[in-house]
Write a protein that holds these residues in place. Structure first.
Motif, PDB file in Angstrom:
ATOM      1  N   LYS A  81       0.831  -1.207   0.000  1.00 40.67           N
ATOM      2  CA  LYS A  81       0.000   0.000   0.000  1.00 40.67           C
ATOM      3  C   LYS A  81       0.864   1.254   0.000  1.00 40.67           C
ATOM      4  CE  LYS A  81      -3.853  -2.125   2.444  1.00 40.67           C
ATOM      5  NZ  LYS A  81      -4.531  -2.259   3.732  1.00 40.67           N
ATOM      6  N   ILE A  82       1.946   1.234   0.774  1.00 42.49           N
ATOM      7  CA  ILE A  82       2.834   2.402   0.850  1.00 42.49           C
ATOM      8  C   ILE A  82       3.540   2.626  -0.478  1.00 42.49           C
ATOM      9  CG2 ILE A  82       4.955   3.264   1.911  1.00 42.49           C
ATOM     10  CD1 ILE A  82       4.086   1.854   4.497  1.00 42.49           C
ATOM     11  N   PHE A  83       4.122   1.569  -1.035  1.00 37.15           N
ATOM     12  CA  PHE A  83       4.964   1.724  -2.214  1.00 37.15           C
ATOM     13  C   PHE A  83       4.164   1.876  -3.504  1.00 37.15           C
ATOM     14  CE2 PHE A  83       8.138  -0.332   0.609  1.00 37.15           C
ATOM     15  CZ  PHE A  83       9.037   0.720   0.613  1.00 37.15           C
ATOM     16  N   GLN A  84       2.909   1.462  -3.544  1.00 37.99           N
ATOM     17  CA  GLN A  84       2.114   1.581  -4.760  1.00 37.99           C
ATOM     18  C   GLN A  84       1.274   2.849  -4.794  1.00 37.99           C
ATOM     19  OE1 GLN A  84      -0.039  -2.095  -5.075  1.00 37.99           O
ATOM     20  NE2 GLN A  84       1.753  -3.231  -5.750  1.00 37.99           N
ATOM     21  N   ARG A  85       1.347   3.663  -3.759  1.00 38.74           N
ATOM     22  CA  ARG A  85       0.632   4.929  -3.745  1.00 38.74           C
ATOM     23  C   ARG A  85       1.168   5.831  -4.857  1.00 38.74           C
ATOM     24  NH1 ARG A  85       0.762   6.385   2.236  1.00 38.74           N
ATOM     25  NH2 ARG A  85       2.902   6.702   1.645  1.00 38.74           N
ATOM     26  N   LYS A 119       9.629   6.900  -0.270  1.00 39.55           N
ATOM     27  CA  LYS A 119       8.222   6.696   0.084  1.00 39.55           C
ATOM     28  C   LYS A 119       7.977   6.539   1.580  1.00 39.55           C
ATOM     29  CE  LYS A 119       5.956   5.872  -3.969  1.00 39.55           C
ATOM     30  NZ  LYS A 119       4.678   6.335  -4.361  1.00 39.55           N
ATOM     31  N   ARG A 120       8.967   6.137   2.361  1.00 40.96           N
ATOM     32  CA  ARG A 120       8.715   5.830   3.762  1.00 40.96           C
ATOM     33  C   ARG A 120       8.954   7.011   4.686  1.00 40.96           C
ATOM     34  NH1 ARG A 120      10.663  -0.006   5.368  1.00 40.96           N
ATOM     35  NH2 ARG A 120       9.098   0.283   6.948  1.00 40.96           N
ATOM     36  N   GLY A 121       9.118   8.207   4.140  1.00 38.17           N
ATOM     37  CA  GLY A 121       9.121   9.399   4.967  1.00 38.17           C
ATOM     38  C   GLY A 121      10.488   9.901   5.388  1.00 38.17           C
ATOM     39  N   VAL A 122      10.531  10.444   6.605  1.00 38.78           N
ATOM     40  CA  VAL A 122      11.704  11.151   7.112  1.00 38.78           C
ATOM     41  C   VAL A 122      12.966  10.275   7.159  1.00 38.78           C
ATOM     42  CG1 VAL A 122      12.627  12.390   9.120  1.00 38.78           C
ATOM     43  CG2 VAL A 122      10.277  12.785   8.391  1.00 38.78           C
TER      44      VAL A 122
END
Length: 91
Positions: free
Chosen positions: A42-46, A55-58
């Motif tokens: 879900k995170i990487f396919q956004r 994609k994973r933020g800070v």
């Protein structure tokens, strides 16, 4: 008669992993843990326009910026070292 072969002619017995839990774990703990693949998908396919390595933020941004700073700093250091090494020695 000839020489002995260097490689054994018989292959060793295959080693397989087991799905049994180690004997020291309590029964309430899951051996394999939870499957995190659907959450990560879900995170990487956004489709938010970010490259996959950010994609994973800070934490990803900090790692990326540190890598870029070290790369640029190392390049500048090498160029300065080459410039200094190419100068004639004054005696």
């Amino acid at each position: 008669q000839g020489l002995k072969p260097l490689v054994p002619t018989e292959s060793p017995a295959p080693i397989f992993g087991t799905s049994k839990a180690p004997s020291g774990l309590p029964a309430t703990e899951s051996y394999m843990g939870t499957n995190q693949v659907p959450d990560l998908q879900k995170i990487f396919q956004r489709s938010d326009g970010l490259p996959v390595h950010l994609k994973r933020g800070v934490p990803d941004k900090m790692l990326y910026r540190t890598t870029m700073a070290l790369t640029i700093g190392g390049t500048i250091y090498c160029l300065v070292a080459l410039y200094i090494a190419s100068q004639p020695k004054n005696k």
